[in-house]
Motif scaffolding. Structure first.
Motif, PDB file in Angstrom:
ATOM      1  N   PRO A  74       1.347  -1.205   0.106  1.00  0.00           N
ATOM      2  CA  PRO A  74       0.167  -0.126  -0.391  1.00  0.00           C
ATOM      3  C   PRO A  74       0.591   0.806  -0.120  1.00  0.00           C
ATOM      4  CG  PRO A  74      -0.582  -2.067   1.582  1.00  0.00           C
ATOM      5  CD  PRO A  74       0.601  -2.147   1.037  1.00  0.00           C
ATOM      6  N   TYR A  75       2.255   0.883   0.557  1.00  0.00           N
ATOM      7  CA  TYR A  75       2.988   2.337   1.105  1.00  0.00           C
ATOM      8  C   TYR A  75       3.812   2.687  -0.188  1.00  0.00           C
ATOM      9  CZ  TYR A  75       5.928  -1.025   2.245  1.00  0.00           C
ATOM     10  OH  TYR A  75       6.616  -2.493   3.195  1.00  0.00           O
ATOM     11  N   ASP A  76       3.085   1.995  -1.505  1.00  0.00           N
ATOM     12  CA  ASP A  76       3.916   1.912  -3.098  1.00  0.00           C
ATOM     13  C   ASP A  76       3.326   2.369  -3.621  1.00  0.00           C
ATOM     14  OD1 ASP A  76       7.024   1.926  -1.637  1.00  0.00           O
ATOM     15  OD2 ASP A  76       7.020  -0.024  -1.690  1.00  0.00           O
ATOM     16  N   ARG A  77       2.207   2.189  -3.812  1.00  0.00           N
ATOM     17  CA  ARG A  77       1.097   2.898  -4.453  1.00  0.00           C
ATOM     18  C   ARG A  77       0.666   4.220  -4.797  1.00  0.00           C
ATOM     19  NH1 ARG A  77      -3.140  -2.542  -4.723  1.00  0.00           N
ATOM     20  NH2 ARG A  77      -1.742  -3.615  -3.931  1.00  0.00           N
ATOM     21  N   PRO A  78       0.187   5.240  -5.853  1.00  0.00           N
ATOM     22  CA  PRO A  78       0.269   6.517  -5.175  1.00  0.00           C
ATOM     23  C   PRO A  78      -1.209   6.917  -5.408  1.00  0.00           C
ATOM     24  CG  PRO A  78       0.731   5.175  -8.209  1.00  0.00           C
ATOM     25  CD  PRO A  78       0.993   3.913  -6.930  1.00  0.00           C
ATOM     26  N   VAL A  79      -1.871   6.251  -4.812  1.00  0.00           N
ATOM     27  CA  VAL A  79      -2.788   6.114  -4.334  1.00  0.00           C
ATOM     28  C   VAL A  79      -3.408   6.390  -3.587  1.00  0.00           C
ATOM     29  CG1 VAL A  79      -4.023   4.975  -6.125  1.00  0.00           C
ATOM     30  CG2 VAL A  79      -3.639   3.490  -3.744  1.00  0.00           C
TER      31      VAL A  79
END
Ligand code: ADP
Ligand code: MG
Lengths: 356, 269
Positions: A74-79
């Motif tokens: 999750p912490y690497d997704r641009p959302v």
């Protein structure tokens, strides 16, 4: 651009297995206000959480601007997500909450401060910057949650029923506010709601979901005027369903024979039937009340005055109820009487052939 | 539940008597202990007037000083170790998806609550004796490790309760905002968990401070903690000095337990 294809999610296994998403395919364009609409339990949150990274899909693919994100944490997704219950950090101030994403990205202090200030102004919360989140109202918490998710300038903002906890008046205000923010920031919004009116007023496009599937994707007008399935027609607005006999299909146009024997041009549906017994849908305000001998005939059973419009309940010869909604004119008298024989008429192309 | 006229336990015959006896049995000895710590004479049973002398004498007693310092060192180290282990154990049992054997892990963490203390004490005595023979080390760490082990469940309980009461969405929101696991733990989980951690540490401290059985078995020569020193004194002449030391211990324990209670009641934000 978000491309989702063949996305399936099964919770549990064996006898307790439950498939919450079934072969979901959708492409969401840049800067789009895209809404997932459907009843509670249809899989909206599961789809949203799959994009955010909190649900691991069983199969399928999910890319953002061409990058496969399913393999990313999750912490690497641009959302960024606006959670349904806001999930504000109770031990941090309003400003610290808004700056949290930037802090985690190790942006310079000065930048964090200036972005936080900008966000506080964007959501009109500047005077409350140093309050704890427990010291502000529900509507204000909503704004902080929004600002917190917008501050890192994500490519995509996910919103899970963000307005459902607000009262009616505040909800209307926030609907307009959200539209404005989406316009100003140019960020893609994926918005979840079970409120069809909210979906119609806010969205560029809507995906109607039920039972883990996307039933139809289209603009608000298209979804409303031309529902592809009975569920969609029923879930959004009011609809009359009429059984008919489909004679032929040519592109968008379909020729149907009504129970009265009258023929009319209806709109066909992609991937739908090409002949035989079908159901067609007609919106109450798309039909008009006429003298008997029209497309459908029946008896006027009830007249309900609503101020802006009047509803006529007609029992057709096929013993089903058909409702016509007509806009009222000022100082007009009601010239129909309950019990009298009437006709129902609608224009060619107004009736929609349903897929099932 | 609404009070019913038909049945009120307070009106049952004998209720008041039994309740009062329990209170008397529980508190009278403690009250007497405290009262006699102020006795001017040397007896623990005959009152001869008020005096602070036994507190002064305990304070000046070098053996008491040494034992107190040792007790504090062990309790501090043991509660630090136990609390750290308890935080990790609580995270593992609440923040991971249920894994095979997680029930067993839970039972193992709480093992000291179930196995008779004397058994643990004997087992540790034998085990440490073997290590002592092998390494020649006779220092304080045996006691610290032993105390840490039996303090873990006491530290674990309040921490786990706090973690379970916490909103999982907060940690997800932090991860959604680019927080990597360790930073999420430090910036979001730990600040929320803090009252539970403090409560757990205090409980562990009190439990360690109070221990006799395991300490008595594990300690090497000259390693007396306050409770084992007092036990040793009881075998000789008993003076109100013991009462004075007990009263101080009592005061510390009560203060810590009250603080623990306030912390665990503190508003779950
Ligand atoms: N972690 C889970 N385990 C099992 N079933 C789940 C889980 N999460 C959601 N579901 C089920 O999946 C279905 C869809 O849930 P959800 O996506 O939350 O629906 P919606 O947001 O549209 O109301 C529901 O029937 C729900 O019970
Ligand atoms: Mg939901």
């Amino acid at each position: 651009m978000i491309e989702i294809s063949g996305l399936t999610k099964t919770f549990g296994s064996g006898d307790s297995a439950f498939t919450a998403l079934k072969d979901v395919n959708v492409t969401i364009a840049e800067n789009e206000f895209f809404t997932l609409l459907g009843p509670s339990g249809c899989g909206k949150t599961t789809l949203l959480r799959s994009i955010a990274g909190f649900v691991d899909p069983t199969s399928g693919s999910l890319t953002i601007n061409g990058d496969d994100i399913l393999s990313k944490a999750p912490y690497d997704r641009p959302v960024n997500t606006v959670f349904q219950n806001y999930a504000l950090f109770p031990h941090l101030t309003v400003a610290e909450n808004i700056g949290f994403g930037l802090e985690m990205q190790d942006r310079p202090k000065a930048e964090v401060q200036s972005v936080v200030k900008e966000m506080l102004e964007l959501v009109q919360m500047a005077p409350m910057a140093d309050r704890m989140t427990s010291q502000i109202s529900g509507g204000q918490q909503q704004r902080v949650a929004l600002a917190r998710a917008l501050a890192p300038k994500p490519k995509v903002l996910l919103l899970d029923e963000p307005l459902s906890a607000l009262d009616f008046k505040l909800r209307k205000e926030m609907q307009i506010e959200l539209k404005r923010l989406q316009h100003e920031t140019g960020i893609t919004f994926v918005f979840v709601t079970h409120d069809q009116e909210e979906a119609l007023t806010m969205s560029d496009r809507i995906a109607v979901m039920n039972g883990g599937r996307i039933l139809q994707i289209g603009g608000p007008r298209e979804i409303y005027d031309h529902p592809a399935e009975r569920f969609v027609a029923d879930f959004i607005g009011d609809t009359n369903f009429v059984s008919a006999d489909l004679k032929s299909v040519e592109g968008d146009a379909a020729e149907v024979h009504l129970p009265s024997g009258q023929a009319i041009e209806a709109r066909s549906v992609a991937g739908g039937p090409t002949s035989g017994a079908v159901t067609i849908a007609v919106r109450p305000e798309h039909a008009t009340l006429t003298a008997p001998g029209a497309l459908l005939d029946g008896t006027l059973k009830n007249i309900v005055y609503f101020g802006t419009d009047t509803h006529y309940h007609i029992e057709t010869e096929a013993r089903s109820t058909f409702v016509i909604r007509q806009q009222n004119q000022p100082d007009s008298a009601e010239d129909h009487k309950v019990g009298e024989p009437v006709g129902i008429s609608f224009n060619p192309g107004v009736a929609q052939v349903l897929r099932d | 539940m609404a009070k019913s006229r038909a049945f009120d336990v307070r009106r049952q015959s004998g209720f008041v008597f039994i309740a009062l006896s329990c209170f008397v049995l529980l508190y009278l000895p403690i009250i007497l202990l405290v009262v006699y710590s102020f006795n001017a004479g040397t007896s623990i049973a005959v009152w001869e007037g008020f005096s602070w002398q036994w507190y002064v004498s305990a304070w000046q007693n070098e053996k008491v000083q040494d034992a107190t310092i040792l007790s504090l060192i062990i309790a501090t180290c043991a509660s630090l170790v136990a609390t750290t282990a308890a935080v990790m154990a609580a995270l593992a049992t609440t923040r991971t998806t249920k894994f095979r054997g997680s029930g067993l892990v839970f039972a193992m963490i709480n093992q000291p609550l179930m196995i008779p203390e004397i058994v643990t004490a004997v087992a540790l005595l034998i085990f440490f004796a073997m290590i002592k023979v092998a390494t020649g080390y006779t220092g304080l760490w045996y006691l610290i490790i032993a105390h840490s082990a039996f303090c873990i469940p006491f530290a674990y309980m309040p921490i786990r309760a706090r973690l379970q009461g916490m909103d999982l969405n907060l940690e997800q929101a932090a991860a959604d905002l680019y927080g990597r696991p360790w930073r999420v733990f430090r910036r979001v989980t730990l600040p929320q968990l803090w009252p539970g951690v403090l409560a757990g540490a205090m409980l562990a401290f009190v439990i360690s401070l109070d221990d006799v059985v395991i300490t008595e078995f594990v300690k090497s020569a000259g390693q007396d903690t306050l409770p084992t020193y007092m036990l040793g004194q009881l075998r000789r002449v008993i003076t109100p000095e013991i009462n004075a030391i007990s009263t101080v211990l009592l005061a510390i324990s009560v203060a810590l337990v009250v603080a623990f209670y306030i912390l665990s009641q503190s508003k779950k934000q």
